[in-house]
Structure formats: C-alpha cells, structure tokens
Write a protein that holds these residues in place. Structure first.
Motif, PDB file in Angstrom:
ATOM      1  N   GLN A 125       0.837  -1.199   0.000  1.00  0.00           N
ATOM      2  CA  GLN A 125       0.000   0.000   0.000  1.00  0.00           C
ATOM      3  C   GLN A 125       0.864   1.238   0.000  1.00  0.00           C
ATOM      4  OE1 GLN A 125      -2.216  -0.393   3.546  1.00  0.00           O
ATOM      5  NE2 GLN A 125      -3.561  -1.980   2.758  1.00  0.00           N
ATOM      6  N   ALA A 138      -7.476   6.173  -5.540  1.00  0.00           N
ATOM      7  CA  ALA A 138      -7.123   5.297  -6.648  1.00  0.00           C
ATOM      8  C   ALA A 138      -7.535   3.857  -6.392  1.00  0.00           C
ATOM      9  CB  ALA A 138      -5.620   5.379  -6.908  1.00  0.00           C
ATOM     10  N   GLY A 139      -8.442   3.629  -5.462  1.00  0.00           N
ATOM     11  CA  GLY A 139      -8.857   2.267  -5.138  1.00  0.00           C
ATOM     12  C   GLY A 139     -10.141   1.895  -5.854  1.00  0.00           C
ATOM     13  N   SER A 140     -10.758   0.793  -5.453  1.00  0.00           N
ATOM     14  CA  SER A 140     -12.050   0.396  -6.016  1.00  0.00           C
ATOM     15  C   SER A 140     -13.082   0.440  -4.905  1.00  0.00           C
ATOM     16  CB  SER A 140     -11.953  -1.007  -6.622  1.00  0.00           C
ATOM     17  OG  SER A 140     -11.588  -1.933  -5.612  1.00  0.00           O
ATOM     18  N   ARG A 141     -14.325   0.668  -5.275  1.00  0.00           N
ATOM     19  CA  ARG A 141     -15.414   0.786  -4.307  1.00  0.00           C
ATOM     20  C   ARG A 141     -16.050  -0.581  -4.123  1.00  0.00           C
ATOM     21  NH1 ARG A 141     -19.227   5.703  -4.345  1.00  0.00           N
ATOM     22  NH2 ARG A 141     -19.236   5.749  -2.101  1.00  0.00           N
ATOM     23  N   THR A 142     -16.304  -0.932  -2.884  1.00  0.00           N
ATOM     24  CA  THR A 142     -16.966  -2.194  -2.577  1.00  0.00           C
ATOM     25  C   THR A 142     -18.289  -1.892  -1.908  1.00  0.00           C
ATOM     26  OG1 THR A 142     -14.812  -3.225  -2.233  1.00  0.00           O
ATOM     27  CG2 THR A 142     -16.711  -4.400  -1.373  1.00  0.00           C
ATOM     28  N   SER A 143     -19.368  -2.523  -2.360  1.00  0.00           N
ATOM     29  CA  SER A 143     -20.694  -2.332  -1.771  1.00  0.00           C
ATOM     30  C   SER A 143     -21.087  -3.581  -1.023  1.00  0.00           C
ATOM     31  CB  SER A 143     -21.738  -2.034  -2.844  1.00  0.00           C
ATOM     32  OG  SER A 143     -21.427  -0.830  -3.492  1.00  0.00           O
TER      33      SER A 143
END
Length: 149
Positions: A125, A138-143
């Motif tokens: 990281q 710059a990450g991804s979204r998690t639902s």
C-alpha cells in the motif's frame, strides 16, 4: 561509596581529545569536573531521560589529544565525590543519524539509535505523503448489500 556505575560509550584505546569518565557519583555536577580539570573545554554529564538523575558517567573534552593524554595519565583512579573514577579515551562515533550533539563525532548522550526506515507503509500500500494537496482516490469501491449510493 557505591561502585559498578558508568555505562555509555567509551573505553577506547585510541587517543582522542575527549575522555570518557565513569564511576562518577550521581551527585557529581559539571562544575566539579570543570574545577578539577581546568584544561577542559567542555564537560558533559548525561541524565536519565525518565528520572532526570545523572547516570554515573560523562565526557570531558580538551583542546588537543596531548592534553587529554596528560590528564588521563595523572588523574585515572582519583577520588571524586567519594568515588574512584576511571578515565579512558572516548570512542569516535560515526557521523550522521542519531540524536547526539555537542562535540563533533564523539558520544554525547544516548545518540545513534539509527533510522527505522522512511514513512512506513507495507503490504504494497502507498501512504499519502503530506504534499499540501488533496490526494486522488485510486482504489475500487466495494458495496455490501443494499447500498443506495
């Protein structure tokens, strides 16, 4: 008189203009050593970081190596405040890093714990470095479940 005190850096055989003095009484003050060694240009007696008490050793700096040699030869083993002191040449420290201070290249205080590495991070990281700007996500979204976003 109590014995067995004195730690820190010292005990070297290579002549230097700084003497390491150990087995000092905890009550010995710098002015006492300045009076005993008028040739000294600096006297440093470190204190314990937590208690503020003297640690039983110190460093005395002289103008040159020959003066330090003469003082050591004449005064090693003398009684100071009820304790028989031990004088040795201080070992030169590597420059850079650490805390230290005072006489260039010689042990003052605890000194040199060395670096523990940059700002950290780990597991691949990247940490945001204080740049004064807002960092871009710059990450991804998690639902999870029924997020209405």
């Amino acid at each position: 008189p109590r014995g067995g005190r004195g730690g820190g850096r010292g005990g070297g055989n290579t002549p230097s203009k700084v003497l390491f003095i150990r087995n000092l009484s905890y009550e010995t003050e710098p002015h006492t050593l300045e009076n005993l060694f008028p040739e000294a240009t600096d006297v440093y007696l470190p204190k314990d970081r937590d208690t503020g008490e003297r640690r039983g050793f110190g460093f005395i700096t002289f103008e040159d190596v020959s003066t330090a040699k003469q003082v050591m030869k004449k005064n090693d083993g003398m009684d100071v405040d009820g304790e028989y002191i031990s004088l040795r040449f201080a070992e030169e420290r590597a420059r850079g890093g650490g805390r230290g201070g005072g006489s260039p290249g010689f042990g003052r205080g605890r000194g040199g714990r060395g670096g523990r590495g940059g700002r950290g991070g780990g597991f691949g990281q990247q940490k945001a470095v204080r740049t004064g700007a807002i960092q871009q996500f710059a990450g991804s979204r998690t639902s999870f479940g029924n997020d209405s976003d």
